[in-house]
Each structure stands twice: as C-alpha cells, then as structure tokens.
Design a protein around this motif. Structure first.
Motif, mmCIF file in Angstrom:
data_model
loop_
_atom_site.group_PDB
_atom_site.id
_atom_site.type_symbol
_atom_site.label_atom_id
_atom_site.label_comp_id
_atom_site.label_asym_id
_atom_site.label_seq_id
_atom_site.Cartn_x
_atom_site.Cartn_y
_atom_site.Cartn_z
ATOM 1 N N ILE A 1 0.829 -1.202 0.000
ATOM 2 C CA ILE A 1 0.000 0.000 0.000
ATOM 3 C C ILE A 1 0.865 1.254 0.000
ATOM 4 O O ILE A 1 0.584 2.223 -0.713
ATOM 5 C CB ILE A 1 -0.972 -0.020 1.197
ATOM 6 C CG1 ILE A 1 -2.046 -1.086 0.966
ATOM 7 C CG2 ILE A 1 -1.611 1.351 1.413
ATOM 8 C CD1 ILE A 1 -2.885 -1.388 2.168
ATOM 9 N N LEU A 2 1.930 1.253 0.774
ATOM 10 C CA LEU A 2 2.826 2.413 0.807
ATOM 11 C C LEU A 2 3.454 2.657 -0.560
ATOM 12 O O LEU A 2 3.558 3.797 -1.015
ATOM 13 C CB LEU A 2 3.900 2.216 1.871
ATOM 14 C CG LEU A 2 3.394 2.262 3.311
ATOM 15 C CD1 LEU A 2 4.470 1.785 4.272
ATOM 16 C CD2 LEU A 2 2.931 3.658 3.678
ATOM 17 N N VAL A 3 3.863 1.599 -1.241
ATOM 18 C CA VAL A 3 4.427 1.725 -2.586
ATOM 19 C C VAL A 3 3.370 2.264 -3.554
ATOM 20 O O VAL A 3 3.656 3.154 -4.366
ATOM 21 C CB VAL A 3 4.999 0.370 -3.071
ATOM 22 C CG1 VAL A 3 5.332 0.412 -4.552
ATOM 23 C CG2 VAL A 3 6.234 -0.005 -2.254
ATOM 24 N N GLU A 4 2.149 1.733 -3.454
ATOM 25 C CA GLU A 4 1.066 2.198 -4.327
ATOM 26 C C GLU A 4 0.765 3.681 -4.125
ATOM 27 O O GLU A 4 0.378 4.379 -5.053
ATOM 28 C CB GLU A 4 -0.198 1.372 -4.091
ATOM 29 C CG GLU A 4 -0.106 -0.049 -4.594
ATOM 30 C CD GLU A 4 -1.254 -0.931 -4.143
ATOM 31 O OE1 GLU A 4 -2.173 -0.436 -3.446
ATOM 32 O OE2 GLU A 4 -1.227 -2.131 -4.477
ATOM 33 N N HIS A 5 0.930 4.175 -2.897
ATOM 34 C CA HIS A 5 0.711 5.594 -2.587
ATOM 35 C C HIS A 5 1.969 6.433 -2.836
ATOM 36 O O HIS A 5 1.987 7.619 -2.516
ATOM 37 C CB HIS A 5 0.260 5.757 -1.134
ATOM 38 C CG HIS A 5 -1.141 5.301 -0.877
ATOM 39 N ND1 HIS A 5 -2.242 6.086 -1.119
ATOM 40 C CD2 HIS A 5 -1.616 4.119 -0.419
ATOM 41 C CE1 HIS A 5 -3.346 5.423 -0.801
ATOM 42 N NE2 HIS A 5 -2.988 4.220 -0.371
ATOM 43 N N ILE B 1 -2.612 5.743 10.665
ATOM 44 C CA ILE B 1 -3.649 4.762 10.968
ATOM 45 C C ILE B 1 -4.425 4.392 9.703
ATOM 46 O O ILE B 1 -4.890 3.263 9.558
ATOM 47 C CB ILE B 1 -4.605 5.265 12.086
ATOM 48 C CG1 ILE B 1 -5.549 4.162 12.567
ATOM 49 C CG2 ILE B 1 -5.399 6.468 11.621
ATOM 50 C CD1 ILE B 1 -4.880 3.024 13.278
ATOM 51 N N GLU B 2 -4.533 5.344 8.757
ATOM 52 C CA GLU B 2 -5.267 5.073 7.523
ATOM 53 C C GLU B 2 -4.618 3.939 6.742
ATOM 54 O O GLU B 2 -5.302 3.090 6.177
ATOM 55 C CB GLU B 2 -5.347 6.325 6.643
ATOM 56 C CG GLU B 2 -6.239 7.419 7.213
ATOM 57 C CD GLU B 2 -5.521 8.293 8.223
ATOM 58 O OE1 GLU B 2 -4.276 8.256 8.292
ATOM 59 O OE2 GLU B 2 -6.208 9.007 8.957
ATOM 60 N N ILE B 3 -3.290 3.905 6.698
ATOM 61 C CA ILE B 3 -2.571 2.847 5.981
ATOM 62 C C ILE B 3 -2.841 1.498 6.651
ATOM 63 O O ILE B 3 -3.072 0.488 5.989
ATOM 64 C CB ILE B 3 -1.055 3.124 5.918
ATOM 65 C CG1 ILE B 3 -0.785 4.431 5.165
ATOM 66 C CG2 ILE B 3 -0.300 1.963 5.307
ATOM 67 C CD1 ILE B 3 -1.111 4.408 3.702
ATOM 68 N N GLY B 4 -2.825 1.468 7.977
ATOM 69 C CA GLY B 4 -3.094 0.229 8.708
ATOM 70 C C GLY B 4 -4.496 -0.287 8.458
ATOM 71 O O GLY B 4 -4.708 -1.477 8.236
ATOM 72 N N ILE B 5 -5.470 0.622 8.476
ATOM 73 C CA ILE B 5 -6.860 0.228 8.218
ATOM 74 C C ILE B 5 -7.002 -0.299 6.796
ATOM 75 O O ILE B 5 -7.636 -1.323 6.554
ATOM 76 C CB ILE B 5 -7.816 1.415 8.482
ATOM 77 C CG1 ILE B 5 -7.848 1.725 9.980
ATOM 78 C CG2 ILE B 5 -9.215 1.123 7.937
ATOM 79 C CD1 ILE B 5 -8.551 3.010 10.330
ATOM 80 N N GLU B 6 -6.379 0.398 5.838
ATOM 81 C CA GLU B 6 -6.444 -0.037 4.442
ATOM 82 C C GLU B 6 -5.810 -1.416 4.270
ATOM 83 O O GLU B 6 -6.345 -2.275 3.564
ATOM 84 C CB GLU B 6 -5.740 0.991 3.552
ATOM 85 C CG GLU B 6 -5.913 0.744 2.074
ATOM 86 C CD GLU B 6 -5.315 1.842 1.211
ATOM 87 O OE1 GLU B 6 -5.013 1.542 0.042
ATOM 88 O OE2 GLU B 6 -5.140 2.971 1.692
ATOM 89 N N ALA B 7 -4.686 -1.650 4.925
ATOM 90 C CA ALA B 7 -4.011 -2.946 4.817
ATOM 91 C C ALA B 7 -4.855 -4.064 5.407
ATOM 92 O O ALA B 7 -5.015 -5.125 4.791
ATOM 93 C CB ALA B 7 -2.646 -2.894 5.510
ATOM 94 N N MET B 8 -5.414 -3.842 6.592
ATOM 95 C CA MET B 8 -6.222 -4.886 7.219
ATOM 96 C C MET B 8 -7.498 -5.146 6.416
ATOM 97 O O MET B 8 -7.933 -6.291 6.282
ATOM 98 C CB MET B 8 -6.562 -4.501 8.664
ATOM 99 C CG MET B 8 -5.336 -4.355 9.557
ATOM 100 S SD MET B 8 -4.188 -5.744 9.489
ATOM 101 C CE MET B 8 -5.027 -6.908 10.524
ATOM 102 N N ALA B 9 -8.101 -4.095 5.846
ATOM 103 C CA ALA B 9 -9.291 -4.272 5.006
ATOM 104 C C ALA B 9 -8.934 -5.050 3.742
ATOM 105 O O ALA B 9 -9.695 -5.925 3.308
ATOM 106 C CB ALA B 9 -9.889 -2.911 4.652
ATOM 107 N N ASP B 10 -7.779 -4.749 3.159
ATOM 108 C CA ASP B 10 -7.329 -5.454 1.954
ATOM 109 C C ASP B 10 -7.107 -6.938 2.243
ATOM 110 O O ASP B 10 -7.498 -7.805 1.458
ATOM 111 C CB ASP B 10 -6.048 -4.808 1.426
ATOM 112 C CG ASP B 10 -5.739 -5.193 -0.007
ATOM 113 O OD1 ASP B 10 -6.640 -5.678 -0.706
ATOM 114 O OD2 ASP B 10 -4.578 -4.993 -0.427
ATOM 115 N N ILE B 11 -6.516 -7.230 3.385
ATOM 116 C CA ILE B 11 -6.296 -8.627 3.778
ATOM 117 C C ILE B 11 -7.643 -9.341 3.930
ATOM 118 O O ILE B 11 -7.832 -10.453 3.441
ATOM 119 C CB ILE B 11 -5.473 -8.702 5.080
ATOM 120 C CG1 ILE B 11 -4.035 -8.229 4.818
ATOM 121 C CG2 ILE B 11 -5.477 -10.116 5.659
ATOM 122 C CD1 ILE B 11 -3.219 -8.005 6.076
ATOM 123 N N ALA B 12 -8.600 -8.676 4.586
ATOM 124 C CA ALA B 12 -9.928 -9.272 4.785
ATOM 125 C C ALA B 12 -10.642 -9.463 3.454
ATOM 126 O O ALA B 12 -11.251 -10.509 3.215
ATOM 127 C CB ALA B 12 -10.759 -8.400 5.716
#
Length: 105
Positions: A18-22, A83-94
C-alpha cells in the motif's frame, strides 16, 4: 539477552504494498518498546539502543502489553505512523480472504 519480535510477514507485505502504491517512502526495522522512564538520561541504555540498531523508542505499547499481561488479555500491535494505511491494509487482507494467525475479524 533481548530478542526483537518479528512482524507478521503477511501484514508487513500488505502495508508495504500500500505504501508503494501511494508512492510513500517508508522504513522497516526494530522499534524498542520500554516502560523505562527517563531512558534518555541513561548513557548505557542509549548505547544499547545504538548496538541494537533501533529506529525508534516508544513507551505506549509497553504500557499496554504490561497491563494486558497482568490482566491475562491477549494483545498484538502494529506500529504505524498513519492509521489510515493500517486500516487499508487490514481491510485489503480481509477482502482477499487471507488469514492471519491469532487475528479475529
């Protein structure tokens, strides 16, 4: 002897992606968690941090882990500046239906 805890590879992979994509620069490494107040005045402690090659020192997670240990509550932590990156990552995993050991959606 201290042994650093390693991150769950899957979570680190998703966050890094996600960090690379951003197009955001990031670093990974050891964060030293401690409940030792005024550590910045202890030269031996600071030298140990240099030898451990830590990127940062934080105290909040140490306090949470201590309280949860005493209360016999399971806990985990993902230390991110955003926190937005963490939420995005966990949502992507789910969304992908991936499983993370010990994590309940």
């Amino acid at each position: 002897t201290q042994v650093p805890a390693l991150p769950t590879f899957k979570v680190q992979k998703f966050v890094s992606q996600i960090l690379v994509e951003h197009d955001l620069e990031y670093r990974t490494g050891t964060i030293h968690s401690t409940d030792y107040r005024f550590w910045e005045f202890d030269q031996a402690f600071k030298e140990n941090l240099i030898n451990e090659r830590v990127l940062a020192v934080e105290m909040e997670t140490a306090a949470l882990f201590t309280s949860c240990f005493v209360s016999k509550v399971n806990i985990g932590a993902l230390l991110l500046i955003s926190i937005e990156i963490g939420i995005e990552a966990m949502a992507d995993i789910a969304d992908r239906g991936e499983k993370i050991r010990h994590y309940t959606w």
